[in-house]
Write a protein that holds these residues in place. Structure first.
Motif, short mmCIF file in Angstrom:
data_model
loop_
_atom_site.label_atom_id
_atom_site.label_comp_id
_atom_site.label_asym_id
_atom_site.label_seq_id
_atom_site.Cartn_x
_atom_site.Cartn_y
_atom_site.Cartn_z
N TYR A 27 1.37 -7.00 8.58
CA TYR A 27 2.22 -8.17 8.34
C TYR A 27 3.69 -7.76 8.35
O TYR A 27 4.02 -6.73 7.73
CB TYR A 27 1.88 -8.75 6.96
N SER A 100 -2.38 -1.63 6.85
CA SER A 100 -1.69 -2.37 5.79
C SER A 100 -2.37 -3.71 5.51
O SER A 100 -3.49 -3.72 5.04
CB SER A 100 -0.22 -2.50 6.13
N MET A 101 -1.75 -4.85 5.85
CA MET A 101 -2.48 -6.10 5.61
C MET A 101 -3.83 -6.04 6.33
O MET A 101 -4.85 -6.53 5.82
CB MET A 101 -1.68 -7.32 6.07
N TYR A 104 -6.35 -4.60 4.14
CA TYR A 104 -6.92 -5.51 3.13
C TYR A 104 -8.03 -6.34 3.79
O TYR A 104 -9.07 -6.60 3.18
CB TYR A 104 -5.87 -6.48 2.55
N ARG A 138 5.87 -11.87 -3.97
CA ARG A 138 5.33 -12.41 -2.71
C ARG A 138 5.52 -13.92 -2.63
O ARG A 138 5.81 -14.45 -1.57
CB ARG A 138 3.86 -12.03 -2.59
C1 MLT Z 1 1.92 -4.79 6.14
O1 MLT Z 1 2.47 -3.93 6.85
O2 MLT Z 1 0.90 -5.36 6.52
C2 MLT Z 1 2.55 -5.18 4.83
O3 MLT Z 1 3.46 -4.21 4.44
C3 MLT Z 1 1.50 -5.39 3.82
C4 MLT Z 1 2.01 -5.71 2.46
O4 MLT Z 1 3.04 -6.38 2.33
O5 MLT Z 1 1.36 -5.30 1.50
#
Ligand code: MLT
Length: 271
Positions: A27, A100-101, A104, A138
């Motif tokens: 993200y 990163s995202m 998740y 956020r």
């Molecule tokens: C990302 O690179 O996806 C973001 O840094 C994720 C985040 O904000 O945790």
């Protein structure tokens, strides 16, 4: 290419034949952040599937209901989209690789569909959910994005996502990532931010993962710390940890050869 699923158009690239690898972007980026990996692994006997996650890149999201709309795109929804994309491509099982995202989302994917995961690769990752402070930050960022767009995000992020040498020596890469950020849709980015605020804490789930896992950290990642990577490695039984020098958060773009090499070694051993 695009498919229509669950009310949205999901854009994706697909290349190569063989064991499938699904690459999940970070993200506020899009699927083009995996171009170097898709090109490399599709020539090496892998089928690379690279979606734009819901609301990002060229993928749409369920329509906004107005300026007051504060919907969140949950990581779980993105994982379900990836599974449906695999269904539509008749891919039963795949290596899931997220940055990163995307990490998740990858962890959500493993939680929901463990039998469909041949191997897990998480980069610039974190297992823990957001605490109150992170959630609030956020939410504020999401509101700012709706108001001001992605330019301020690009300004704030670019110095953080790269290692020092990348900033000094790879201006074209920095410009490419800047472009990726500013082209991201406001509403999709804001919804993803809210989704990350509400993301699940996977800490206790990690012990249940019985899938070969590669954890990769950029040595100069200032968004995700070495402790985040170490935590994943300590708690996922079949995991190994690799660190890439002269790389920050966007390690696959900053050091593509080294990054690909780490994946090759993992894939050679596990498949
Ligand atoms: C990302 O690179 O996806 C973001 O840094 C994720 C985040 O904000 O945790």
């Amino acid at each position: 290419m695009k498919i229509h699923l669950r009310g949205i158009d999901l854009a994706f690239d697909e290349a190569g034949e063989g064991t499938a690898i699904v690459f999940l972007h970070g993200y506020p980026f899009n699927r083009t952040m995996w171009d170097e990996q898709a090109a490399f692994f599709s020539r090496r006997g892998y089928r690379c599937v690279v979606p734009d996650l819901r609301g990002l890149g060229e993928s749409t999201e369920v329509g906004e209901s107005g300026p007051e709309d504060k919907h969140a795109t949950m990581m779980e929804e993105m994982a379900r989209d990836a599974a449906l994309l695999m269904d539509s491509l008749e891919i039963d099982r795949a290596v899931i690789c997220g940055l990163s995202m995307g990490s998740y989302v990858a962890l959500e994917f493993v939680r929901l569909f463990p039998a469909r995961v041949l191997g897990l690769i998480v980069c610039g990752a974190r297992a823990q959910g957001a605490d109150d402070k992170e959630r609030q930050s956020r939410e504020e960022q999401a509101a700012r994005i709706v108001e001001e767009g992605l330019e301020p995000v690009a300004e704030a992020m670019l110095s953080k996502v790269f290692a020092r040498r990348t900033l000094e020596e790879k201006p074209q890469l920095v410009a490419r990532v800047r472009e990726m950020i500013v082209q991201t849709h406001r509403t999709g980015a804001a919804a993803a931010q809210r989704g990350m605020a509400a993301r699940r804490d996977h800490s206790s789930f990690l012990a249940e993962i019985r899938i070969p896992t590669l954890v990769i950290a950029g040595r100069e990642d200032s968004i995700r710390s070495p402790e985040d990577a170490e935590f994943l490695h300590q708690h996922i039984r079949q995991s190994w940890l690799e660190t890439i020098a002269d790389a920050g958060h966007l390690m696959n773009l900053e050091q593509p050869e080294v990054f690909n090499d780490k994946l090759v070694k993992f894939l050679d051993v596990t498949h």
